[in-house]
Motif scaffolding. Sequence first.
Motif, PDB file in Angstrom:
ATOM      1  N   GLN A 188       0.850  -1.419  -0.024  1.00  0.00           N
ATOM      2  CA  GLN A 188       0.037   0.119   0.016  1.00  0.00           C
ATOM      3  C   GLN A 188       1.085   1.377   0.057  1.00  0.00           C
ATOM      4  OE1 GLN A 188      -1.373  -1.000   4.026  1.00  0.00           O
ATOM      5  NE2 GLN A 188      -1.741   0.991   3.970  1.00  0.00           N
ATOM      6  N   ASP A 191      -3.198   9.588   1.442  1.00  0.00           N
ATOM      7  CA  ASP A 191      -3.791   8.526   1.166  1.00  0.00           C
ATOM      8  C   ASP A 191      -3.744   8.067   2.562  1.00  0.00           C
ATOM      9  OD1 ASP A 191      -3.939   7.038  -1.861  1.00  0.00           O
ATOM     10  OD2 ASP A 191      -1.467   7.613  -0.869  1.00  0.00           O
ATOM     11  N   GLU A 192      -3.711   7.954   3.399  1.00  0.00           N
ATOM     12  CA  GLU A 192      -4.008   7.478   5.034  1.00  0.00           C
ATOM     13  C   GLU A 192      -5.465   8.568   5.302  1.00  0.00           C
ATOM     14  OE1 GLU A 192      -2.945   5.729   6.965  1.00  0.00           O
ATOM     15  OE2 GLU A 192      -1.176   4.794   5.761  1.00  0.00           O
ATOM     16  N   GLY A 228      -8.290   7.832   3.042  1.00  0.00           N
ATOM     17  CA  GLY A 228      -8.606   6.760   4.241  1.00  0.00           C
ATOM     18  C   GLY A 228      -8.555   5.337   2.850  1.00  0.00           C
ATOM     19  N   ASN A 271      -7.042   2.502   3.900  1.00  0.00           N
ATOM     20  CA  ASN A 271      -7.529   1.338   4.329  1.00  0.00           C
ATOM     21  C   ASN A 271      -9.393   0.703   4.557  1.00  0.00           C
ATOM     22  OD1 ASN A 271      -8.204   3.463   6.393  1.00  0.00           O
ATOM     23  ND2 ASN A 271      -8.827   2.022   7.474  1.00  0.00           N
ATOM     24  N   SER A 272     -10.397   2.083   3.775  1.00  0.00           N
ATOM     25  CA  SER A 272     -11.635   2.135   3.438  1.00  0.00           C
ATOM     26  C   SER A 272     -11.284   1.058   2.427  1.00  0.00           C
ATOM     27  CB  SER A 272     -12.167   2.753   3.970  1.00  0.00           C
ATOM     28  OG  SER A 272     -12.333   3.057   5.505  1.00  0.00           O
ATOM     29  N   TYR A 273     -10.489   1.802   1.248  1.00  0.00           N
ATOM     30  CA  TYR A 273     -10.758   1.616  -0.053  1.00  0.00           C
ATOM     31  C   TYR A 273     -10.068   0.057  -0.274  1.00  0.00           C
ATOM     32  CZ  TYR A 273     -11.533   6.349  -1.620  1.00  0.00           C
ATOM     33  OH  TYR A 273     -12.024   7.330  -1.357  1.00  0.00           O
ATOM     34  N   MET A 274      -9.499  -0.215   0.655  1.00  0.00           N
ATOM     35  CA  MET A 274      -8.738  -2.085   0.328  1.00  0.00           C
ATOM     36  C   MET A 274      -9.678  -2.411   0.881  1.00  0.00           C
ATOM     37  SD  MET A 274      -4.868  -0.951   1.463  1.00  0.00           S
ATOM     38  CE  MET A 274      -4.055  -2.587   0.178  1.00  0.00           C
ATOM     39  N   ALA A 275     -10.394  -2.474   1.838  1.00  0.00           N
ATOM     40  CA  ALA A 275     -11.290  -3.158   2.289  1.00  0.00           C
ATOM     41  C   ALA A 275     -12.521  -3.466   1.704  1.00  0.00           C
ATOM     42  CB  ALA A 275     -11.609  -2.962   3.694  1.00  0.00           C
ATOM     43  N   SER A 308       3.064  -6.846   1.735  1.00  0.00           N
ATOM     44  CA  SER A 308       2.035  -6.209   2.722  1.00  0.00           C
ATOM     45  C   SER A 308       0.594  -6.247   1.799  1.00  0.00           C
ATOM     46  CB  SER A 308       2.787  -4.793   3.046  1.00  0.00           C
ATOM     47  OG  SER A 308       2.459  -4.230   2.058  1.00  0.00           O
ATOM     48  N   GLY A 309       0.463  -5.179   2.003  1.00  0.00           N
ATOM     49  CA  GLY A 309      -1.391  -5.137   2.568  1.00  0.00           C
ATOM     50  C   GLY A 309      -1.730  -4.766   0.698  1.00  0.00           C
ATOM     51  N   THR A 349      -5.163  -7.408   0.198  1.00  0.00           N
ATOM     52  CA  THR A 349      -6.352  -7.711  -1.141  1.00  0.00           C
ATOM     53  C   THR A 349      -6.572  -7.761  -2.597  1.00  0.00           C
ATOM     54  OG1 THR A 349      -6.105  -4.875  -1.401  1.00  0.00           O
ATOM     55  CG2 THR A 349      -7.243  -5.761   1.142  1.00  0.00           C
TER      56      THR A 349
END
Length: 235
Positions: A79, A85-86, A89, A91-95, A121-122, A126
């Motif tokens: 990521q 990007d943080e 959000g 994390n929400s886009y990747m979720a 990593s992330g 995903t």
Amino acid sequence: MNWHALATRLFPQGFEIAEHACFLSGTAQVDGRSVAVIGTTEHTPIGVEIALAQAQAVLATVRDHPQRPIIILVDTQGQRLRHRDEMLGINSYMAHLGKCMELARRNGHVIIGLVYDQALSGGFLTSGLMADACYALPDATIRVMGLPAMARITKVPEERLTELAKDNPVFAPGPANYVRMGGLQAIWDGDLAACLVKALSEAGSTDQRSALGQARGGRKWAQRVIDAVISGDHV
């Protein structure tokens, strides 16, 4: 291996894949049928734009081409680590991307992941790890966290982690260790087109990674804990 050379070997019956800002999307012919191709290239980090583009491509396939197989080509450094990007959000886009992959699976789309260069990593969690089955080329670089970063986070000396990595694949990078843990189904070499045809025919929607990790000796407790939770027994 660059993505075009990979696609030539992977899809000898033909493909139409476009690259835009390191994002890959298109279609290919595999064993006489069309598959959707989604991926990344140039070790690109997954920021909000690419995460959203991948999600849109998955949803478009579900909407317009019911049950068409989806091939995820993975080459990412993880990521994108930017304040922007943080704050947006990431994390929400990747979720959201992960949820779209699960929606596709529940609607009958077989999803196959292939790490052809780098998976960190992330960006890997995903994409390739959300597939029904994930594979890798022999020279692929795979890790969720490097040992220096792991040492900083866990406060365990890097030298100790290096020693642990010799016998425990959980601490060690590389496709062979991810095969042992069950994260990868297998490593592909030789006739990549034949490997893909076989993978599509064998893919199932049941997550077998913990069972594979136990059988291969790379993850000895995950499946046991899952079985204990299901049965209500103590581990």
